[in-house]
Design a protein around this motif. Structure first.
Motif, mmCIF file in Angstrom:
data_model
loop_
_atom_site.group_PDB
_atom_site.id
_atom_site.type_symbol
_atom_site.label_atom_id
_atom_site.label_comp_id
_atom_site.label_asym_id
_atom_site.label_seq_id
_atom_site.Cartn_x
_atom_site.Cartn_y
_atom_site.Cartn_z
ATOM 1 N N ASN A 170 0.824 -1.209 0.000
ATOM 2 C CA ASN A 170 0.000 0.000 0.000
ATOM 3 C C ASN A 170 0.854 1.252 0.000
ATOM 4 N N ILE A 171 1.879 1.304 0.826
ATOM 5 C CA ILE A 171 2.719 2.497 0.915
ATOM 6 C C ILE A 171 3.525 2.697 -0.372
ATOM 7 N N TYR A 172 3.822 1.608 -1.062
ATOM 8 C CA TYR A 172 4.531 1.691 -2.339
ATOM 9 C C TYR A 172 3.734 2.519 -3.335
ATOM 10 N N TYR A 173 2.405 2.382 -3.302
ATOM 11 C CA TYR A 173 1.576 3.083 -4.270
ATOM 12 C C TYR A 173 1.204 4.496 -3.844
ATOM 13 N N ILE A 174 1.266 4.827 -2.548
ATOM 14 C CA ILE A 174 0.828 6.164 -2.137
ATOM 15 C C ILE A 174 1.962 7.109 -1.792
ATOM 16 N N ALA A 175 3.137 6.598 -1.440
ATOM 17 C CA ALA A 175 4.237 7.475 -1.029
ATOM 18 C C ALA A 175 5.212 7.667 -2.181
ATOM 19 N N ALA B 206 10.862 8.332 1.023
ATOM 20 C CA ALA B 206 10.904 7.824 2.394
ATOM 21 C C ALA B 206 10.252 8.790 3.380
ATOM 22 N N ALA B 207 10.416 10.092 3.172
ATOM 23 C CA ALA B 207 9.816 11.070 4.077
ATOM 24 C C ALA B 207 8.290 11.008 4.002
ATOM 25 N N GLY C 165 6.046 11.880 11.169
ATOM 26 C CA GLY C 165 6.501 13.070 10.462
ATOM 27 C C GLY C 165 7.469 13.881 11.296
ATOM 28 N N TRP C 166 7.979 14.939 10.702
ATOM 29 C CA TRP C 166 8.893 15.821 11.409
ATOM 30 C C TRP C 166 8.139 16.579 12.492
#
Length: 79
Positions: A45-50, A53-54, A63-64
């Motif tokens: 899932n994160i592969y498709y939305i991000a 790396a940040a 997050g920061w």
């Protein structure tokens, strides 16, 4: 041009009368399960939305600190 008939507007589904919703009692227990953010499904899932790396860490809640959030849709005034 072909004129469109207005019959498509009258073909809307009729709304059923609203029934009152029952609220659950306050004594109901909420069960939360721990989710592994490094599981294969989560990584896919994160592969498709991000995009980097940040972004990945920000989407996962890491997050920061004290960072300013971007304002979406703001337009600058022309002088």
């Amino acid at each position: 041009r072909k004129s469109r008939s207005h019959s498509s507007k009258s073909a809307k589904k009729t709304m059923s009368p609203k029934t009152p919703k029952k609220r659950s009692s306050c004594s109901a227990k909420v069960t939360t399960t721990e989710v592994d953010i490094l599981s294969p499904a989560a990584m896919e899932n994160i592969y498709y939305i991000a995009h980097n790396a940040a972004d990945c860490l920000a989407f996962r809640g890491f997050g920061w600190p004290n960072s300013k959030k971007k304002k979406k849709g703001t337009k600058r005034k022309k002088n």
